[in-house]
Design a protein around this motif. Structure first.
Motif, PDB file in Angstrom:
ATOM      1  N   HIS A 301     -16.819   3.082  29.468  1.00 39.65           N
ATOM      2  CA  HIS A 301     -17.299   4.438  29.219  1.00 39.65           C
ATOM      3  C   HIS A 301     -18.826   4.556  29.303  1.00 39.65           C
ATOM      4  O   HIS A 301     -19.384   5.568  28.922  1.00 39.65           O
ATOM      5  N   ALA A 302     -19.498   3.526  29.806  1.00 38.98           N
ATOM      6  CA  ALA A 302     -20.951   3.610  29.974  1.00 38.98           C
ATOM      7  C   ALA A 302     -21.293   4.605  31.084  1.00 38.98           C
ATOM      8  O   ALA A 302     -20.592   4.702  32.093  1.00 38.98           O
ATOM      9  N   SER A 303     -22.378   5.340  30.894  1.00 39.04           N
ATOM     10  CA  SER A 303     -22.797   6.334  31.886  1.00 39.04           C
ATOM     11  C   SER A 303     -23.597   5.662  33.004  1.00 39.04           C
ATOM     12  O   SER A 303     -24.002   4.507  32.896  1.00 39.04           O
ATOM     13  N   GLN A 304     -23.833   6.419  34.060  1.00 35.13           N
ATOM     14  CA  GLN A 304     -24.636   5.904  35.165  1.00 35.13           C
ATOM     15  C   GLN A 304     -26.060   5.600  34.717  1.00 35.13           C
ATOM     16  O   GLN A 304     -26.685   4.652  35.202  1.00 35.13           O
ATOM     17  N   ILE A 305     -26.584   6.386  33.778  1.00 38.20           N
ATOM     18  CA  ILE A 305     -27.934   6.133  33.260  1.00 38.20           C
ATOM     19  C   ILE A 305     -27.979   4.790  32.544  1.00 38.20           C
ATOM     20  O   ILE A 305     -28.929   4.009  32.701  1.00 38.20           O
ATOM     21  N   GLN A 306     -26.942   4.501  31.760  1.00 44.46           N
ATOM     22  CA  GLN A 306     -26.898   3.227  31.037  1.00 44.46           C
ATOM     23  C   GLN A 306     -26.768   2.046  31.996  1.00 44.46           C
ATOM     24  O   GLN A 306     -27.371   0.984  31.784  1.00 44.46           O
TER      25      GLN A 306
END
Length: 539
Positions: A301-306
């Protein structure tokens, strides 16, 4: 005389009734808010801890739930609880228990939810008032105080409003729903454009080449190192949208370090956060030789920013070669899978976690590192930073959490990839949507976002303070929003207990207001080496 006996009798009754009541925070809850591995008792076997009740504890921005444990060990004790906030527009608190009832006779935990509404920026005071009926005409009041800084660039509204007040109007919710829908639509269009671009790119690259089998993400803890790997996935360029025109250099670095995913095995989790994990794993090279590695990655569930931050910060130590620098070994990026960052492993432990565990040994007796060991570890950090600065690189986040240590107390400085997730209490946002290590940063970095070798020296001073305090939280009593003003007024961290004056003087030099007045790492090395030589003479 009669009054005296009545007073003693009342005091005896209160002590006997409260003697069977515990009200406290578990070590996990204290770790979440203060970063300390201890239990905090407000009432313990009836003894009220006035110091704990008088302390106004900060709630980190990313913490929305407060957990309070309690139990009555001698019958039923009625209670009544009320929550007030200084600004209900910033925080609308909610309890998962009734406002009045009976304290449970078994150990239980109740939850107070204090999420920021996001509509108003303000420092909100939260008061938890608990009335405990000891006798029909004897009610004891316990007041627990908290405060939380909520973000929003609007004028804060200050009022003392009870928990039973009406919530924020629906117009705000409608506005944010509309904004959210627009963002989702824009994101969907961006994904469509990106997929079309990647599809066309793949068609062009596949002309004249045979079809290669697609590598899948191996989710099992262990893998067969002798399995055949598809060479088509070797040195594959990443297809993440996070790598744009500004990141061509990062692209080139990743392409040089890319390894096949099927050669990496994940064994056990060493550290874990909300969206990031650090594994103890293994890597098998083309000759079948296997070595243990550390693997940094993100959850599904990590975002692209992360993911972008993981790659950018993880590649910071790329191509460096020094005994006190932990250099990245390889990167594994494949379509539809989380990236893997591989580092060498030699029984390394995170330095902050190691220091916190030093507080208790196997017999449960508190002990500290010797001054000689602390100075030696500090000298190793200095050597790593000297090498980094010779390469014209500023670390910008030097702290115990971004170092590793082995069983022989050998130190390596690491990058700060995943640190915000793994150590959330060390980072704060001051309303600019940027999570920063506020309490480790130099004054000029806080105010003007200026970084240099001198700002790294300031952070080294805080790291040295961490070594001598076994990783206590710096400025634990200071609100993150007030740190800059606190430093401008000339205040600094206090001298730790049992810290020699010579060592604290080194820290104080590192925290000079003007960057030009701070020592260089070379000067720090000379100073600490002389102190280390003195320590050896007297041992």
């Amino acid at each position: 005389m009669v009054h005296k006996y009545l007073y003693l009798l009342c005091a005896f009754i209160i002590h006997e009734c409260l003697g069977y009541l515990n009200l406290f925070l578990t070590s996990q809850e204290v770790q979440k808010t203060l970063g300390l591995d201890v239990e905090l008792y407000y009432i313990r076997d009836g003894q009220i801890n006035n110091n704990a009740l008088a302390y106004v504890m900060d709630i980190p921005l990313n913490v929305d739930n407060l957990l309070i444990s309690w139990e009555s060990l001698n019958g039923k004790l009625p209670y009544n609880i009320g929550i007030t906030t200084s600004n209900l527009h910033s925080i609308t608190p909610k309890l998962n228990i009734t406002q009045s009832g009976i304290i449970p006779t078994t150990l239980q935990t109740f939850t107070l939810s204090v999420p920021c509404t996001g509509t108003v920026a303000d420092q909100v005071n939260i008061d938890i008032s608990m009335n405990i009926t000891l006798q029909p005409n004897n009610i004891t009041t316990i007041k627990i105080q908290r405060k939380k800084n909520c973000k929003r660039n609007e004028t804060p509204i200050s009022s003392n409003i009870s928990i039973d007040s009406k919530p924020v109007t629906n117009s705000v919710n409608i506005f944010y729903t509309a904004v959210g829908s627009a963002i989702i639509l824009i994101g969907f269009l961006a994904i469509c454009v990106l997929r079309y671009y990647l599809k066309e790119k793949k068609k062009k690259s596949s002309r004249g080449n045979s079809m290669q089998p697609h590598m899948t993400y191996l989710t099992s803890a262990t893998r067969n190192p002798t399995s055949t790997c598809s060479y088509g996935s070797f040195r594959r360029m990443p297809s993440y949208s996070l790598i744009d025109e500004r990141s061509k250099d990062l692209q080139e670095r990743i392409s040089e370090l890319t390894i096949q995913r099927c050669r990496v095995g994940l064994n056990s989790v060493i550290l874990e956060g909300t969206f990031g994990r650090v594994y103890l794993g293994s890597y098998t090279d083309e000759n079948g030789r296997q070595e243990e590695v550390l693997v940094k990655t993100v959850t599904d569930h990590a975002s692209q920013i992360q993911i972008s931050l993981l790659l950018q910060e993880g590649m910071f130590m790329y191509s460096l070669n020094h005994k006190n620098i932990l250099t990245i070994l390889g990167v594994s990026i494949e379509d539809q899978t989380a990236p893997f960052l591989l580092y060498p492993y030699h029984s390394y432990k995170n330095l902050k976690v190691f220091l916190q565990k030093c507080k208790l040994n196997s017999e449960g007796v508190a002990h500290t590192l010797t001054t000689q060991e602390v100075v030696d570890m500090a000298l190793q950090v200095i050597q790593g930073m000297q090498y980094l600065h010779k390469k014209h690189l500023w670390h910008k986040d030097l702290a115990a959490r971004n170092c590793v240590v082995d069983d022989k107390l050998r130190i390596k400085v690491t990058d700060n990839a995943l640190s915000r997730d793994l150590f959330p209490s060390d980072y704060h946002c001051l309303g600019d949507n940027e999570n920063r290590p506020i309490k480790w940063m130099a004054i000029e970095s806080l105010l003007q976002k200026e970084f240099s070798s001198s700002s790294d020296v300031w952070s080294f001073g805080v790291l040295l303070w961490e070594l001598t305090t076994l990783a206590q939280q710096p400025y634990v009593e200071i609100d993150p929003f007030e740190v800059a003003a606190y430093l401008k007024d000339g205040y600094r961290l206090a001298q730790p207990v049992n810290c020699p004056d010579e060592l604290f003087a080194v820290m104080a030099y590192c925290w000079a207001m003007s960057p030009s007045e701070r020592p260089t790492f070379t000067q720090l090395q000379v100073c600490l080496q002389e102190f280390y030589a003195q320590l050896i003479r007297y041992v």
